[in-house]
Design a protein around this motif. Sequence first.
Motif, mmCIF file in Angstrom:
data_model
loop_
_atom_site.group_PDB
_atom_site.id
_atom_site.type_symbol
_atom_site.label_atom_id
_atom_site.label_comp_id
_atom_site.label_asym_id
_atom_site.label_seq_id
_atom_site.Cartn_x
_atom_site.Cartn_y
_atom_site.Cartn_z
ATOM 1 N N ARG A 215 0.831 -1.201 0.000
ATOM 2 C CA ARG A 215 0.000 0.000 0.000
ATOM 3 C C ARG A 215 0.869 1.257 0.000
ATOM 4 O O ARG A 215 0.570 2.227 -0.694
ATOM 5 C CB ARG A 215 -0.954 -0.009 1.192
ATOM 6 N N LYS A 216 1.952 1.228 0.762
ATOM 7 C CA LYS A 216 2.876 2.363 0.794
ATOM 8 C C LYS A 216 3.497 2.585 -0.591
ATOM 9 O O LYS A 216 3.595 3.721 -1.066
ATOM 10 C CB LYS A 216 3.974 2.111 1.825
ATOM 11 N N TYR A 217 3.898 1.500 -1.247
ATOM 12 C CA TYR A 217 4.471 1.565 -2.591
ATOM 13 C C TYR A 217 3.473 2.209 -3.564
ATOM 14 O O TYR A 217 3.827 3.117 -4.330
ATOM 15 C CB TYR A 217 4.854 0.159 -3.059
ATOM 16 N N LEU A 218 2.209 1.771 -3.523
ATOM 17 C CA LEU A 218 1.212 2.334 -4.436
ATOM 18 C C LEU A 218 0.946 3.808 -4.139
ATOM 19 O O LEU A 218 0.748 4.601 -5.066
ATOM 20 C CB LEU A 218 -0.096 1.547 -4.360
ATOM 21 N N THR A 219 0.954 4.185 -2.881
ATOM 22 C CA THR A 219 0.769 5.591 -2.521
ATOM 23 C C THR A 219 1.898 6.437 -3.101
ATOM 24 O O THR A 219 1.660 7.517 -3.663
ATOM 25 C CB THR A 219 0.692 5.753 -0.992
#
Length: 92
Positions: A63-67
């Motif tokens: 999720r952090k990567y996609l953000t």
Amino acid sequence: MSRTVVCRKYQQELEGLSQPPFPGPAGEDIFNHVSAQAWQEWTEHQTRLINEKHLNMMDKEARKYLTEQRGKFLSGDDFDKADGYVPEKPEN
């Protein structure tokens, strides 16, 4: 008349979203500074990243990567491409 915004990605006035894509400050920022076209392109690209990179959305790091990628994509910065993705050729 539809709502317009000066799109952060395209640096021009374009049709905006009808509502924030999600709650909170990040959703409000997107609502105020990202066009509907750029958001649609991001959602398609996000799906490719999730599928091609086999991201597990239960994983905090995914999720952090996609953000991070969303921020880069919507700002017009360099962003990761989906490995192995080949765009479909339009039918004539």
